[in-house]
Design a protein around this motif. Structure first.
Motif, PDB file in Angstrom:
ATOM      1  N   TYR A 102       0.882  -1.168   0.000  1.00 44.35           N
ATOM      2  CA  TYR A 102       0.000   0.000   0.000  1.00 44.35           C
ATOM      3  C   TYR A 102       0.916   1.214   0.000  1.00 44.35           C
ATOM      4  O   TYR A 102       1.592   1.489   0.997  1.00 44.35           O
ATOM      5  N   GLU A 136      -1.519   4.291  -4.144  1.00 39.27           N
ATOM      6  CA  GLU A 136      -1.902   3.140  -4.949  1.00 39.27           C
ATOM      7  C   GLU A 136      -1.596   1.843  -4.211  1.00 39.27           C
ATOM      8  O   GLU A 136      -0.832   1.825  -3.242  1.00 39.27           O
ATOM      9  N   THR A 148      -2.542  -0.095  -8.883  1.00 37.57           N
ATOM     10  CA  THR A 148      -3.944   0.297  -8.894  1.00 37.57           C
ATOM     11  C   THR A 148      -4.092   1.597  -8.129  1.00 37.57           C
ATOM     12  O   THR A 148      -3.880   1.643  -6.914  1.00 37.57           O
ATOM     13  N   ASP A 149      -4.402   2.678  -8.833  1.00 36.82           N
ATOM     14  CA  ASP A 149      -4.556   3.984  -8.211  1.00 36.82           C
ATOM     15  C   ASP A 149      -5.813   3.992  -7.353  1.00 36.82           C
ATOM     16  O   ASP A 149      -6.909   3.682  -7.837  1.00 36.82           O
ATOM     17  N   VAL A 150      -5.657   4.342  -6.072  1.00 36.35           N
ATOM     18  CA  VAL A 150      -6.808   4.383  -5.164  1.00 36.35           C
ATOM     19  C   VAL A 150      -7.017   5.777  -4.580  1.00 36.35           C
ATOM     20  O   VAL A 150      -7.814   5.946  -3.662  1.00 36.35           O
ATOM     21  N   SER A 151      -6.320   6.770  -5.115  1.00 34.23           N
ATOM     22  CA  SER A 151      -6.382   8.111  -4.537  1.00 34.23           C
ATOM     23  C   SER A 151      -7.780   8.723  -4.644  1.00 34.23           C
ATOM     24  O   SER A 151      -8.196   9.499  -3.780  1.00 34.23           O
ATOM     25  N   SER A 154      -9.852   6.951  -1.804  1.00 33.85           N
ATOM     26  CA  SER A 154      -9.230   6.854  -0.488  1.00 33.85           C
ATOM     27  C   SER A 154      -9.698   7.968   0.434  1.00 33.85           C
ATOM     28  O   SER A 154     -10.042   9.074   0.001  1.00 33.85           O
TER      29      SER A 154
END
Length: 207
Positions: A102, A136, A148-151, A154
């Motif tokens: 992460y 990510e 995997t972009d999670v911004s 998030s």
């Protein structure tokens, strides 16, 4: 993206302004090294002591002497942080193995007081203003791909106020080595006791 570019421009302008105002007596340098980072706090749910992510930091600094053994040292760094997602997570929260990271990366702007104990050896401490620029999940951290972009989904805040403390030894030729601890004072997630915790080891050169 415009916000992230703006962060970098502000940070670089800060260091450039320092350079202009102190160019007659300040020293400037570059530095880089390794990060050992994790999240800490009572608000971490689903994990018991998440493993550290091994990342890096890289950037510019200036040392501005104010007295014989006292200086101010502003810096602008890219700092790769976060933690390792592990396969023994409580309730198998993510159903993943231990080769997944992460990743939460920052532009950090520490402004440190630097006190020389003896020639070359100094202690450093001060605040750090940290701006999130990447977030990510990386399922293949040692390879290309797997990101995997999670911004966008998030809850991790874009800004963090932290503190830095450490030791440095500077050789007569301008090279230096240092070790530091960085801690995020503000909650990473609103109303949750979750904080960045980062150990750093680095080297650099003062011009």
């Amino acid at each position: 993206m415009k916000f992230k570019k703006g962060i970098l421009m502000v940070a670089m302008a800060f260091l450039a302004t320092t350079a202009v105002n102190a160019q007659e007596f300040a020293q400037f340098g570059i530095k880089g090294g390794v990060n050992f980072s994790t999240f800490t706090g009572d608000g971490i749910r689903g994990f018991e002591d998440p493993d550290m992510r091994t990342g890096f930091h890289l950037g510019l600094l200036a040392e501005i002497p104010l007295a014989d053994k006292f200086s101010i040292q502003p810096e602008v760094l890219y700092s790769a942080q976060g933690f390792d997602l592990v396969d023994d997570a409580q309730d198998n929260l993510f159903d993943i193995d231990d080769n997944v990271e992460y990743q939460v990366d920052y532009i950090t702007v520490p402004v440190l007081a630097k006190i020389y104990l003896v020639e070359g050896l100094s202690v450093q401490a001060g605040p750090s203003f940290n701006f999130k620029v990447n977030e990510e999940i990386d399922s293949a951290p040692l390879q290309d791909g797997g990101d995997t972009d999670v911004s966008d989904v998030s809850a991790v805040k874009d800004f963090e106020f932290g503190g830095v403390a450490g030791l440095e030894y500077k050789f007569n030729n301008g090279f230096f080595i240092q070790g530091r601890y960085n801690y995020g004072f503000t909650d990473l997630i609103e109303d949750y006791d979750v904080h960045n915790s980062v150990f750093q080891a680095g080297v650099g050169y003062m011009f």
